[in-house]
Design an enzyme around this catalytic site. Structure first.
Site, PDB file in Angstrom:
ATOM      1  N   ASP A   2       0.854  -1.184   0.000  1.00 30.67           N
ATOM      2  CA  ASP A   2       0.000   0.000   0.000  1.00 30.67           C
ATOM      3  C   ASP A   2       0.895   1.240   0.000  1.00 30.67           C
ATOM      4  O   ASP A   2       2.076   1.167   0.355  1.00 30.67           O
ATOM      5  CB  ASP A   2      -0.898  -0.009   1.240  1.00 30.67           C
ATOM      6  N   ASP A  59      -0.239   5.210   0.794  1.00 30.65           N
ATOM      7  CA  ASP A  59      -0.480   6.264   1.782  1.00 30.65           C
ATOM      8  C   ASP A  59      -0.456   5.743   3.204  1.00 30.65           C
ATOM      9  O   ASP A  59      -1.193   4.816   3.559  1.00 30.65           O
ATOM     10  CB  ASP A  59      -1.819   6.951   1.499  1.00 30.65           C
TER      11      ASP A  59
END
Length: 817
Positions: A171, A173
């Site tokens: 991932d 952010d």
């Protein structure tokens, strides 16, 4: 010829049907639309001889034919005359085609080039059903069949095993980067004299041009694209982390951000494309607006895949997920793409800032969004977003830290955001209106951040706070600032995160465990290895969260609880003998310990460790039990940790009664509270306690000495009912009895309904009277005194109920947390 294609009846066929004649044979070449078998079926029609109105129905036999939906050679026939076909999953025969069209691109077969749109006709046969899996990371429209996907994944697996690597889905952010659009960052980068210059000088930036969001069916003039500058801070050690992981894992990006944003971030963290290549999947092509699904990338086999993400809920806590502590460099910003995700509703997601002043500033900034502000003297309110139950019930805003959570709290969590509405409607795929709402919400959030400049405001608040301390206007400074508030650093931002170093070790251990188990006869599975490794890490630890879980969040659904249980932690909601750790916030004069924390320290001082949440996050990050010494909550102030024996005894009795009620199963017993809708009951108790608080306030105005005693009780004891306890033993019982009488009077004068009394009366008294009647059956000689006995029993019940109700109301919040 390729592999044979199974032929089935369409779902629209008039099932059941019976085969009457087969008009083809194996080896025969058939053209599209050639009749290959006949069948008969039954229908109902009006009886022409019936005189009834409406006429009666009669069953009639009808004939039908089935045409070949494709062209090819008959390979195998599975049906015979007189066979009954009852549903559309039965494979009637197999036909070998020149091309199976298992790889499709933009409506064309990628193998033979035929237009599959042109092949559609009245038969209803859909060639697109042969290739439903999107194997590419982008939205090019390339789709393949399940069999083709299995072949590709098998080839990939063989290659990775030969290289001794696994797959890592990453991932973006708050997992490997933190981003903001606050223009303050750019200004600080140009000012070496700014105290934050050292922290932001290596921040990367890019300008993203995006098409404007317009309503569906927009016919107005074309709007100019919008431009936005993003500032990106790489998590400490990221480049080294990616380099090491690339040796053991093939890495893929999977983000809920837009594709343009994901490509821009990838260009920053992997400029040469040597770590991720084009393996980037964004929300634009993931197929879901609210959740991530590993089958989007690996539809057949996920046994070699590990995931790292700061959010477990978006993965629905997949078994091969490795949740990480969110990277929170830009204070008060959070996830810039949070509008695309379900809200966290104030849940604690990571350790507090090491500098307590910054932590308080951040908490105050959160509350300012809800109407709370920093006062004119620069004082920072100690209230946290995780508002706690006892503080609310007591009506005191100064004793927030002295309370516990209510896991079945009556407060409803708002679901007004686009994401929540999408979730309510089942995911939102294809719903352009909700997609528009979601995108608009994100744009509004970005615009607000650009205009409000939260970083500049927090830096200003920090400077003001230091000024007030230094010039003596801060009362705490005059009396000596606490250790938590003695930090005079001028910079708001500090890069002190070390999550990737711990994550590196975890991933290396997982890789080693996989290949330790691997052999040609046995292929290990990370969906089993990772949960098994986790479950042993914190085995034997029993945790009580006190003042941590927000109102409106059920204990078992809280992220921190789910996360803990994956590591073998047992989570309870009362002070039981097997509790090893109480997790609560650090205490101070403004925010004392919670009631349960004080009870745990009183009852089990030698076996229970009282620590702040940072200890738990350290254990979860490092996959090991961390020494508690650095994280122990201070118990040096005996005034803050004081708890009266009557309080402890009452609490123990209530916990025991709660356990007994939960275990009761016979039909005549009082039903468990869990079987009731407690929303109304909790609201009633809140109103009742609020009434007590109002009465106390009136008494305070009349008697200053009583006010002083009540304040001490509220702040030092955290007593939700404001009960005063005298210092000498002789007065203790009198004070308790007096307050119980006052509570009864307050409940009457304020006109509150008595839920507990009604509940107990309705459920218990009939049982007791029935039992008394049963006893009376064996005493016929005393039957004349039966009515008198019942009357006395009812009167005794009234007195017993009064006492029971007062006890339950005194500790109802602890009972239902």
């Amino acid at each position: 010829m390729s592999e044979s294609t199974p032929i089935k009846l369409p779902s629209s066929a008039p099932f059941p049907v019976v085969v009457s004649a087969i008009l083809c044979k194996p080896g025969e070449t058939v053209s599209k639309h050639k009749t290959i078998f006949n069948y008969k079926y039954w229908d109902y029609q009006d009886d022409p001889s019936s005189t009834a109105d409406p006429p009666k129905k009669i069953r009639v036999e009808r004939l039908g034919t089935f045409e070949s939906p494709i062209e090819g050679q008959i390979d195998k026939i599975n049906i015979s005359p007189q066979d009954e076909i009852t549903h559309n999953d039965i494979e009637l025969m197999f036909i070998k085609e020149a091309c199976p069209h298992t790889v499709q691109y933009g409506g064309l077969c990628a193998l033979c080039g035929k237009s599959l749109e042109e092949e559609k006709d009245y038969s209803g046969y859909n060639y697109e059903d042969r290739a439903t899996i999107e194997m590419s990371h982008d939205s090019t429209g390339l789709k393949i069949s399940y069999d083709e996907a299995a072949k590709i994944e098998h080839s990939t697996t063989d290659r990775l095993i030969e290289e001794k690597r696994l797959i890592l889905v990453v991932d973006l952010d708050q997992t490997v980067i933190h981003a903001t659009v606050d223009p303050t960052v750019g200004e600080w980068q140009l000012d070496p004299s700014n105290p934050n210059y050292g922290a932001v000088k290596d921040v990367k930036s890019f300008c993203l041009e995006e098409e404007p969001i317009v309503p569906p069916g927009w016919t107005g003039p074309k709007l100019a694209p919008t431009k936005c500058t993003y500032y990106v801070k790489l998590r400490p050690g990221l480049l080294e982390f990616l380099k090491r992981m690339s040796e053991k894992y093939e890495m893929h990006i999977y983000t809920m951000a837009t594709r343009n944003y994901a490509l821009a971030i990838a260009k920053i963290i992997d400029p040469d494309g040597k770590y991720f290549g084009d393996r980037i999947l964004s929300r634009d092509e993931s197929g879901s607006l609210t959740h991530k699904n590993l089958k989007r990338l690996f539809p057949v086999d996920q046994s070699m895949v590990a995931i790292i993400d700061d959010r477990g809920d978006v993965w629905q806590w997949e078994s091969n997920l490795i949740k990480v502590v969110p990277y929170d460099f830009f204070v008060g910003i959070g996830d810039i793409n949070s509008s695309f995700l379900p809200k966290k509703n104030g849940q604690l997601t990571g350790p507090t800032k090491k500098r307590k002043t910054i932590a308080k500033l951040e908490a105050a900034a959160e509350l300012s969004k809800e109407g709370e502000i920093i006062d004119e003297q620069g004082e920072i309110d100690s209230v946290t977003p995780e508002t706690e139950r006892e503080g609310d019930e007591s009506g005191s805003s100064n004793s927030i830290g002295g309370s516990d959570d209510d896991d079945d709290a009556h407060s409803d969590v708002s679901t007004s955001s686009p994401v929540e509405r999408i979730l309510e409607l089942g995911g939102g795929e294809g719903n352009t209106t909700l997609l528009l709402d979601q995108s608009l919400a994100r744009n509004q959030s970005i615009e607000q951040q650009q205009q409000d400049r939260p970083l500049a405001k927090l830096q200003h608040d920090l400077e003001q706070l230091h000024e007030h301390r230094h010039d003596g206007t801060d009362s705490k400074s005059e009396s000596g600032a606490s250790e938590d508030e003695s930090d005079d650093d001028d910079n708001l931002l500090l890069d002190d995160d070390n999550e990737l170093a711990a994550l590196d070790k975890v991933l290396v251990n997982i890789h080693s465990e996989y290949y330790k188990r691997y052999n040609k006869e046995n292929k290990p599975d990370l969906t089993e290895i990772i949960p098994n490794m986790k479950s042993r890490v914190l085995e034997g630890i029993t945790v009580l969260f006190s003042g941590i879980i927000p109102l409106g969040i059920n204990l078992d659904s809280a992220d921190i609880v789910i996360w803990c249980k994956q590591f073998g932690v047992k989570v309870v909601n009362e002070v039981y003998p097997d509790v090893t750790h109480v997790i609560c916030r650090d205490v101070s004069e403004d925010a004392g310990p919670t009631f349960k924390a004080r009870v745990a320290r009183k009852l089990y001082p030698d076996t229970v460790k009282i620590v702040n949440p940072d200890w738990l996050f350290a254990c979860l990050s490092n996959w090991t039990i961390v020494d508690e010494k650095e994280y122990l909550v201070s118990t040096d102030n005996p005034k803050l940790w004081k708890v009266q024996e009557p309080e402890v005894d009452k609490y123990k009795r209530l916990v025991e009664e709660k356990s007994n009620m939960a275990e009761a199963t016979h039909i005549d017993s009082i039903e468990s509270f869990d079987e009731y809708d407690l929303d109304e009951a909790n609201q009633e108790v809140d109103d009742f306690l609020a009434g007590l608080s109002d009465d106390d306030d009136d008494d305070d105005d009349e008697d200053d000495d009583e006010n002083e005693n009540e304040s001490a009780a509220a702040n030092d004891l955290g007593n939700p009912n404001g009960v005063n306890y005298a210092e000498d033993d002789e007065d203790k019982g009198n004070k308790v009895d007096d307050n119980e009488e006052e509570e009864e009077e307050a409940s009457t004068t304020n006109g509150h309904d008595s839920f507990i009394k009604n509940l107990y009366s309705n459920k218990k008294r009939p049982l007791e009277l029935d039992e008394e009647e049963d006893e009376g059956e064996d005493a016929d000689a005393e039957s004349n005194g039966e009515s008198t006995s019942k009357k006395q029993k009812v009167e005794m019940d009234e007195e017993f109920l009064d006492d029971l109700e007062k006890e339950l109301l005194d500790g109802f919040d602890d009972l239902e947390e």
